[in-house]
Design a protein around this motif. Structure first.
Motif, PDB file in Angstrom:
ATOM      1  N   GLU A  81       0.810  -1.217   0.000  1.00 57.81           N
ATOM      2  CA  GLU A  81       0.000   0.000   0.000  1.00 57.81           C
ATOM      3  C   GLU A  81       0.844   1.268   0.000  1.00 57.81           C
ATOM      4  O   GLU A  81       0.317   2.376   0.031  1.00 57.81           O
ATOM      5  CB  GLU A  81      -0.934  -0.001   1.223  1.00 57.81           C
ATOM      6  N   THR A  82       2.168   1.113  -0.034  1.00 60.34           N
ATOM      7  CA  THR A  82       3.074   2.265  -0.038  1.00 60.34           C
ATOM      8  C   THR A  82       4.121   2.066  -1.120  1.00 60.34           C
ATOM      9  O   THR A  82       5.016   1.243  -0.982  1.00 60.34           O
ATOM     10  CB  THR A  82       3.778   2.420   1.329  1.00 60.34           C
ATOM     11  N   ILE A 150       8.683   5.867 -10.985  1.00 59.79           N
ATOM     12  CA  ILE A 150       7.430   6.425 -10.489  1.00 59.79           C
ATOM     13  C   ILE A 150       6.245   5.664 -11.088  1.00 59.79           C
ATOM     14  O   ILE A 150       5.284   5.323 -10.378  1.00 59.79           O
ATOM     15  CB  ILE A 150       7.342   7.932 -10.813  1.00 59.79           C
ATOM     16  N   ALA A 151       6.312   5.372 -12.398  1.00 54.59           N
ATOM     17  CA  ALA A 151       5.249   4.588 -13.049  1.00 54.59           C
ATOM     18  C   ALA A 151       5.143   3.206 -12.406  1.00 54.59           C
ATOM     19  O   ALA A 151       4.035   2.689 -12.199  1.00 54.59           O
ATOM     20  CB  ALA A 151       5.523   4.464 -14.544  1.00 54.59           C
ATOM     21  N   ARG A 152       6.279   2.607 -12.087  1.00 58.35           N
ATOM     22  CA  ARG A 152       6.273   1.288 -11.449  1.00 58.35           C
ATOM     23  C   ARG A 152       5.596   1.348 -10.088  1.00 58.35           C
ATOM     24  O   ARG A 152       4.825   0.456  -9.729  1.00 58.35           O
ATOM     25  CB  ARG A 152       7.707   0.775 -11.300  1.00 58.35           C
ATOM     26  N   ALA A 153       5.860   2.400  -9.333  1.00 59.75           N
ATOM     27  CA  ALA A 153       5.203   2.556  -8.036  1.00 59.75           C
ATOM     28  C   ALA A 153       3.699   2.743  -8.204  1.00 59.75           C
ATOM     29  O   ALA A 153       2.899   2.142  -7.476  1.00 59.75           O
ATOM     30  CB  ALA A 153       5.811   3.742  -7.277  1.00 59.75           C
ATOM     31  N   LEU A 154       3.296   3.555  -9.174  1.00 60.56           N
ATOM     32  CA  LEU A 154       1.873   3.802  -9.411  1.00 60.56           C
ATOM     33  C   LEU A 154       1.140   2.547  -9.859  1.00 60.56           C
ATOM     34  O   LEU A 154      -0.048   2.366  -9.568  1.00 60.56           O
ATOM     35  CB  LEU A 154       1.706   4.895 -10.469  1.00 60.56           C
ATOM     36  N   ALA A 155       1.850   1.656 -10.556  1.00 57.65           N
ATOM     37  CA  ALA A 155       1.222   0.444 -11.083  1.00 57.65           C
ATOM     38  C   ALA A 155       0.697  -0.468  -9.980  1.00 57.65           C
ATOM     39  O   ALA A 155      -0.183  -1.301 -10.219  1.00 57.65           O
ATOM     40  CB  ALA A 155       2.216  -0.320 -11.958  1.00 57.65           C
ATOM     41  N   MET A 156       1.214  -0.306  -8.769  1.00 55.74           N
ATOM     42  CA  MET A 156       0.777  -1.136  -7.643  1.00 55.74           C
ATOM     43  C   MET A 156      -0.447  -0.549  -6.937  1.00 55.74           C
ATOM     44  O   MET A 156      -0.879  -1.072  -5.909  1.00 55.74           O
ATOM     45  CB  MET A 156       1.933  -1.293  -6.655  1.00 55.74           C
ATOM     46  N   ASN A 157      -0.981   0.553  -7.483  1.00 53.48           N
ATOM     47  CA  ASN A 157      -2.151   1.223  -6.897  1.00 53.48           C
ATOM     48  C   ASN A 157      -1.967   1.510  -5.408  1.00 53.48           C
ATOM     49  O   ASN A 157      -2.827   1.174  -4.577  1.00 53.48           O
ATOM     50  CB  ASN A 157      -3.415   0.371  -7.105  1.00 53.48           C
ATOM     51  N   PRO A 158      -0.863   2.139  -5.037  1.00 49.42           N
ATOM     52  CA  PRO A 158      -0.604   2.373  -3.619  1.00 49.42           C
ATOM     53  C   PRO A 158      -1.489   3.475  -3.043  1.00 49.42           C
ATOM     54  O   PRO A 158      -1.918   4.378  -3.773  1.00 49.42           O
ATOM     55  CB  PRO A 158       0.860   2.818  -3.612  1.00 49.42           C
ATOM     56  N   LYS A 159      -1.751   3.380  -1.762  1.00 48.95           N
ATOM     57  CA  LYS A 159      -2.467   4.470  -1.099  1.00 48.95           C
ATOM     58  C   LYS A 159      -1.562   5.700  -0.983  1.00 48.95           C
ATOM     59  O   LYS A 159      -2.027   6.841  -1.087  1.00 48.95           O
ATOM     60  CB  LYS A 159      -2.938   4.012   0.279  1.00 48.95           C
ATOM     61  N   TYR A 160      -0.279   5.457  -0.747  1.00 50.76           N
ATOM     62  CA  TYR A 160       0.707   6.541  -0.631  1.00 50.76           C
ATOM     63  C   TYR A 160       1.915   6.213  -1.494  1.00 50.76           C
ATOM     64  O   TYR A 160       2.294   5.049  -1.628  1.00 50.76           O
ATOM     65  CB  TYR A 160       1.199   6.700   0.817  1.00 50.76           C
ATOM     66  N   ILE A 161       2.518   7.262  -2.063  1.00 49.79           N
ATOM     67  CA  ILE A 161       3.817   7.116  -2.702  1.00 49.79           C
ATOM     68  C   ILE A 161       4.841   7.838  -1.834  1.00 49.79           C
ATOM     69  O   ILE A 161       4.640   8.997  -1.444  1.00 49.79           O
ATOM     70  CB  ILE A 161       3.822   7.688  -4.128  1.00 49.79           C
ATOM     71  N   LEU A 162       5.938   7.155  -1.523  1.00 50.99           N
ATOM     72  CA  LEU A 162       6.999   7.682  -0.681  1.00 50.99           C
ATOM     73  C   LEU A 162       8.233   7.886  -1.560  1.00 50.99           C
ATOM     74  O   LEU A 162       8.706   6.946  -2.203  1.00 50.99           O
ATOM     75  CB  LEU A 162       7.311   6.708   0.452  1.00 50.99           C
TER      76      LEU A 162
END
Length: 248
Positions: A81-82, A150-162
């Motif tokens: 989720e992060t 950043i795209a890779r992080a967004l692909a996981m549908n996180p609640k927060y990006i750190l």
């Protein structure tokens, strides 16, 4: 997302000292401060890459008391989720851009491969890299590699990006390409926590500024008050002047 009375030691060094912080959803929280102040330790505690010795962490349905052992199951649940973005990208060198982005959704989230690919292609458009799906990390500039991260992080549908100093390794022109993507995400109300030394960026995108020094929170408030000419905190004024080279 909230930390309460967090303490972290590295050897004999007390890195975080009874730190209490709230990170509201739908906002961009920017942490600034001198190197070694504890900013990255706070950020990594949110992702459980760092485990404090004491204090509490509340995130959605999760409640952690760091005086007790954190299970691997809890670590994995929170990391799903992060989304974490580091300054050195951490892309898989032997996989294409598209494969880097789809690896997590397919392997961790169990998304169908074609659905993961379609979503990755949309994300590449979002970060301005629509034609780079078949490229390998060594063929990318630093700015492009960070936008893939950043795209890779967004692909996981996180609640927060750190994001931990996401542009510190880039020259100014490449840095700008990454900051434009982050500014767009901030405008879309993506929940983000960003550690940065870029004061212009912090002033523009932050809903909230946190100033950390020696493991303590010296400021937690609006960017307007933080950057105000009449800010009564001389330490903060000196820090801003040094970072923006106003006194050069």
């Amino acid at each position: 997302m909230k930390l309460t009375n967090i303490n972290k030691y590295f050897g004999n060094k007390h890195v975080l000292k009874n730190t209490t912080l709230d990170f509201p959803a739908g906002q961009t929280t920017v942490m600034v401060g001198p190197s070694g102040s504890g900013k990255s330790t706070i950020l990594r505690s949110l992702n459980l890459l760092v485990i404090p010795e004491s204090g509490q962490y509340d995130f959605g349905k999760h409640h952690l008391d760091f005086s007790h052992k954190v299970s691997n199951k809890t670590k994995l649940a929170i990391r799903r989720e992060t989304g974490m973005v580091f300054q050195d990208y951490n892309l898989f060198p032997n996989k294409t851009v598209l494969q880097n982005i789809t690896e997590g959704p397919i392997q961790v989230l169990k998304q169908p491969k074609q659905a993961a690919i379609r979503n990755a292609q949309k994300l590449l458009v979002k970060v301005g890299l629509a034609n780079y799906g078949d490229a390998y990390p060594h063929e990318l500039s630093g700015g492009q590699a960070q936008r893939v991260a950043i795209a890779r992080a967004l692909a996981m549908n996180p609640k927060y990006i750190l994001l931990d100093e996401p542009t510190s390794a880039l020259d100014p022109e490449l840095e700008l390409s990454v900051l434009k993507v982050l500014s767009q995400l901030a405008a879309e109300r993506q929940s983000m926590v960003i550690v940065t030394h870029n004061m212009i960026f912090a002033k523009r995108v932050a809903d909230r500024i946190i100033f950390v020094e020696n493991g303590e929170i010296l400021y937690d408030g609006t960017p307007e008050e933080f950057f105000a000419v009449n800010n009564p905190n001389q330490r903060i004024k000196n820090f801003i002047s040094s970072m923006t080279m106003e006194d050069l």
